[in-house]
Design a protein around this motif. Sequence first.
Motif, PDB file in Angstrom:
ATOM      1  N   GLU A   1      37.428 110.845  49.114  1.00  5.63           N
ATOM      2  CA  GLU A   1      37.460 112.104  49.555  1.00  5.63           C
ATOM      3  C   GLU A   1      36.358 112.454  50.619  1.00  5.63           C
ATOM      4  O   GLU A   1      36.823 113.178  51.584  1.00  5.63           O
TER       5      GLU A   1
ATOM      6  N   GLU B   1      37.319 111.288  54.110  1.00  6.25           N
ATOM      7  CA  GLU B   1      38.643 111.945  54.664  1.00  6.25           C
ATOM      8  C   GLU B   1      38.010 112.807  55.857  1.00  6.25           C
ATOM      9  O   GLU B   1      38.927 112.861  56.726  1.00  6.25           O
TER      10      GLU B   1
ATOM     11  N   SER C   1      43.719 111.438  52.957  1.00  5.74           N
ATOM     12  CA  SER C   1      43.555 111.759  51.826  1.00  5.74           C
ATOM     13  C   SER C   1      43.486 110.609  50.907  1.00  5.74           C
ATOM     14  O   SER C   1      44.006 109.476  51.210  1.00  5.74           O
TER      15      SER C   1
ATOM     16  N   ASP D   1      52.857 112.975  54.903  1.00 10.71           N
ATOM     17  CA  ASP D   1      51.773 113.307  55.465  1.00 10.71           C
ATOM     18  C   ASP D   1      51.315 111.990  56.648  1.00 10.71           C
ATOM     19  O   ASP D   1      50.872 112.363  57.848  1.00 10.71           O
TER      20      ASP D   1
END
Length: 156
Positions: free
Chosen positions: A34, A37, A43, A81
């Motif tokens: 993360e 990210e 993600s 996404d």
Amino acid sequence: MNDAPLPPDELGHRLTEVFDLVGPLYRRALRKVEQGEAVEGASVGVRSVLDLLRRKGDMTVPQMARVMALSRQFVQRMVNDAAERGWVEGVPNPAHQRSSLIRLTEEGQRLVTLVLGREHMLNRQVGGDLTEAEVEACVRVLREMLKTFDHVDVED
């Protein structure tokens, strides 16, 4: 160390030790991914989808959900996404008209290669002078543990 198989009661206790380590390891690894990210924009869930497609090739969302032991809805959100960012695309599925195959785009391939390269650099830092046999034994144990839960429904 004894090479004989452990009796079930002892095996159960020893595998509890493995679970006690796998949980924190998994959560810490997720946190580290993360943190990346912010750099790559993917993600943890999207990263998992991209890597699965890299390893297995084009797949439907239900196929990915089964392999990843995640709900179809969650995988669909990750695919959506990734598609919005241009990392995957839907292509016709000759075997099933209503369930498109999901394919990595060139940009998705580039991204997952970058993410995996960063993760590889972290994994290189693992100490303990581990041998090939030890890593193979670890993988074998985790696969056997995973088989125990093959029947668990992930759609709940």
